[in-house]
Design a protein around this motif. Structure first.
Motif, mmCIF file in Angstrom:
data_model
loop_
_atom_site.group_PDB
_atom_site.id
_atom_site.type_symbol
_atom_site.label_atom_id
_atom_site.label_comp_id
_atom_site.label_asym_id
_atom_site.label_seq_id
_atom_site.Cartn_x
_atom_site.Cartn_y
_atom_site.Cartn_z
ATOM 1 N N GLY A 178 58.062 48.218 76.366
ATOM 2 C CA GLY A 178 59.372 47.653 76.676
ATOM 3 C C GLY A 178 60.147 47.103 75.491
ATOM 4 O O GLY A 178 59.741 47.228 74.334
ATOM 5 N N TYR A 179 61.289 46.506 75.819
ATOM 6 C CA TYR A 179 62.275 46.115 74.818
ATOM 7 C C TYR A 179 61.707 45.301 73.669
ATOM 8 O O TYR A 179 61.969 45.586 72.495
ATOM 9 N N TYR A 218 61.458 59.608 82.341
ATOM 10 C CA TYR A 218 62.036 59.877 81.014
ATOM 11 C C TYR A 218 63.548 59.719 81.023
ATOM 12 O O TYR A 218 64.150 59.341 80.022
ATOM 13 N N HIS A 220 65.103 57.440 82.900
ATOM 14 C CA HIS A 220 65.272 55.980 82.826
ATOM 15 C C HIS A 220 65.159 55.511 81.384
ATOM 16 O O HIS A 220 65.931 54.668 80.927
ATOM 17 N N VAL A 221 64.152 56.063 80.690
ATOM 18 C CA VAL A 221 63.941 55.682 79.296
ATOM 19 C C VAL A 221 65.177 56.053 78.463
ATOM 20 O O VAL A 221 65.677 55.244 77.666
ATOM 21 N N LEU A 224 67.964 53.592 79.340
ATOM 22 C CA LEU A 224 67.649 52.257 78.825
ATOM 23 C C LEU A 224 67.946 52.186 77.326
ATOM 24 O O LEU A 224 68.603 51.249 76.845
ATOM 25 N N TRP A 229 69.288 49.477 74.122
ATOM 26 C CA TRP A 229 68.519 49.299 72.880
ATOM 27 C C TRP A 229 69.284 49.776 71.650
ATOM 28 O O TRP A 229 68.882 49.508 70.524
ATOM 29 N N TYR B 176 51.317 56.540 77.490
ATOM 30 C CA TYR B 176 52.627 57.111 77.850
ATOM 31 C C TYR B 176 52.675 58.638 77.728
ATOM 32 O O TYR B 176 53.376 59.300 78.471
ATOM 33 N N ASN B 201 53.720 40.906 77.677
ATOM 34 C CA ASN B 201 54.996 40.505 77.077
ATOM 35 C C ASN B 201 56.162 40.517 78.062
ATOM 36 O O ASN B 201 56.097 41.134 79.125
ATOM 37 N N GLY B 203 59.029 42.013 77.944
ATOM 38 C CA GLY B 203 59.667 43.305 78.188
ATOM 39 C C GLY B 203 58.772 44.306 78.895
ATOM 40 O O GLY B 203 59.200 45.438 79.153
ATOM 41 N N ALA B 204 57.541 43.909 79.201
ATOM 42 C CA ALA B 204 56.574 44.854 79.782
ATOM 43 C C ALA B 204 57.132 45.540 81.028
ATOM 44 O O ALA B 204 56.897 46.720 81.274
ATOM 45 N N GLY B 205 57.908 44.780 81.799
ATOM 46 C CA GLY B 205 58.430 45.322 83.050
ATOM 47 C C GLY B 205 59.454 46.430 82.888
ATOM 48 O O GLY B 205 59.712 47.172 83.837
ATOM 49 N N ASP B 206 60.047 46.553 81.699
ATOM 50 C CA ASP B 206 61.096 47.563 81.499
ATOM 51 C C ASP B 206 60.662 48.930 82.014
ATOM 52 O O ASP B 206 61.439 49.641 82.656
ATOM 53 N N LEU B 207 59.430 49.293 81.698
ATOM 54 C CA LEU B 207 58.919 50.571 82.199
ATOM 55 C C LEU B 207 57.789 50.350 83.204
ATOM 56 O O LEU B 207 57.738 50.990 84.244
ATOM 57 N N LEU B 210 58.612 49.647 86.953
ATOM 58 C CA LEU B 210 59.465 50.551 87.742
ATOM 59 C C LEU B 210 58.658 51.052 88.935
ATOM 60 O O LEU B 210 57.455 51.279 88.844
#
Lengths: 325, 325
Positions: A178-179, A218, A220-221, A224, A229, B176, B201, B203-207, B210
């Protein structure tokens, strides 16, 4: 702007026609090379790229200068080295240098894959390889393929590895965490951050193709990264060559964001479909990476010439399908 | 079974009460250490672990031997080194050695984070650190935190980096890119493959959070690994301490598969909730990792003793909430 870096000493190379041979060294064998020229200290007259130009800008110039979307992946595997080269760690730099000298006027970037160096304790050889490109062909961006991904102070350490220790122009990063795992990289506005989106391998779909709200992960990525980002306009995506329809969808989401495209050559992606699906309106937007098909095109003393021929062939195939600007 | 490796020379340490001091060195300062003892060549009497026991088996013995689920993360950051230690690369090994000697009877594993070494060209220091653990405390598994992830021959190179060059017992891997990115690791049946599942972390939830078919991606990952990737019974998962309810869900999916748990200490996870959520019926199943809170517990000459005290504190806190076997 670092125009001085467009090193005049190599103009002669660029003017040479693409005949499958290198203009100044084609007829010299590996054994006959003069080592002093290659290992000479870096001239202070060559201004290294020091973040004065963004990676994307440097890439755009490189696409134009070489009229090429090709990137040679430097995956030096001792067990596959051509016969005339000793299979020891010290040979890694010499091998890379031969490949670089044989292809520099045909590529838009070089991409050393760090695993091939770290597996055999060859960090010094990686440093020398990167220094060699920066000193002799400073207009060509260097992408460190490392697929790093971690958080907080660890991610900071990985940015140091890529941007201070190896001082590369761009690095590949895994977005799964993630971010905040990408953020320390993203803050380096002059460097390129190339995030995995849809990779080229068979197992890529295990996670990347799972469907969330009607669309695959992919996508979504891609969204995002493109929307949240990319605040420094320094993001790129890894999009494999093997699924042109997915590449086309990603292109429609991210506009002109450049793609690093593995899966051509050894992995066998179809060039026409891939270029058509991924290029931008002006016929760029792609860094098409080939490694083994070029590096190991010949097992003999002519390996560098064979690498050049293979690169020319792929470059011409790609250029056939590019939009004209 | 490698029982000889349960090195008798350290029995005295284990018998010492946990009083916040190390039995044999507590009153010696860093400067007074006798370097010859620490840099002596590896005794041939100590049998290094060479894949004769699986990582999971080694881990189980280590949990039991130290009555501990704690793992000390070795994240040597020169800028945070205690005052008495010179802030140069050569100090990295000395610092790690002090921490290891001060905590070896309190932990179930050590986890060097490779980024802290590679950022400053300290691969030699990483090698020395790992060798030191294997020579002096061969019963303690070493986990290389590297979060590698790539495909085909590149993934092979990363397995060489972890299992040949550094010869660690286990490595962290990013899932991934899917099955074929993990496969070269999974083939090493005696080693542990610790795959990112739900990280700690922000940001872990970003992906990872989902929702796919009604469940979050991290649950899909847990199921995928548990059902399809664990054919050699050598998989573990990274599950952050910060979300005990998610940890609990993952535990219900994967049975007794061990978790590597970051997010305790500097990241502030709640120990009670985490242990309750993550432990197996016999009160194990967790490798609870703390790095900075232990390594940098004191900035003075007593840093190793302070690290020991901090480790004892956390170990005791954890043990309070463990099921009894």
């Amino acid at each position: 702007m670092n125009r001085g870096a467009d090193c005049v000493e190599h103009l002669a190379w660029r003017l040479a026609p693409e005949q499958g041979t290198r203009p100044d060294t084609a007829h010299r064998s590996f054994k006959l090379r003069l080592p002093d020229r290659r290992t000479a200290p870096v001239s202070t007259a060559i201004m290294p790229y020091e973040g004065k130009m963004s990676f994307i800008e440097k890439l755009k110039r490189s696409w134009k200068k070489g009229n090429s979307l090709l990137c040679v992946g430097l995956d030096p595997d001792l067990s596959r080295f051509p016969k005339p080269i000793d299979k020891n760690i010290e040979s890694i730099f010499s091998f890379n240098r031969e490949i670089i000298d044989a292809t520099h006027d045909l590529v838009c970037a070089y991409k050393p894959q760090i695993a091939y160096f770290s597996a055999v304790s060859a960090e010094k050889q990686l440093e020398k390889t990167i220094d060699y490109i920066r000193s002799n062909y400073p207009h060509i961006p260097v992408i460190l393929d490392a697929k790093r991904g971690d958080i907080g102070s660890t991610a900071e350490m990985y940015t140091k590895e890529a941007f201070s220790r190896y001082n590369v122009d761009a690095v590949t990063v895994n977005p799964y965490m993630g971010y905040d795992s990408a953020e320390p990289f993203l803050q380096h506005k002059d460097r390129g951050i190339i995030l995995l989106c849809r990779t080229s391998n068979n197992g890529a779909g295990d996670l990347q193709d799972l469907i969330v709200d009607g669309v695959p992960i992919y996508e979504h990525v891609a969204r995002l990264i493109s929307e949240k980002w990319n605040f420094n306009r320094n993001c790129l995506l890894v999009v494999g060559a093997t699924w042109p329809s997915k590449m086309s969808r990603i292109r429609s989401i991210v506009g002109d964001m450049p793609f690093l495209v593995p899966g051509v050559g050894a992995q066998g992606g179809n060039v026409k479909e891939m270029v058509t699906a991924g290029q931008t309106a002006n016929g760029t937007g792609l860094i098409i990476s080939s490694s083994r098909a070029i590096l190991y095109a010949s097992n003999g003393i002519d390996f560098a010439e064979a690498a050049r021929s293979e690169t020319i062939k792929l470059k011409n195939t790609v250029n056939q399908f590019r939009n004209t600007a």
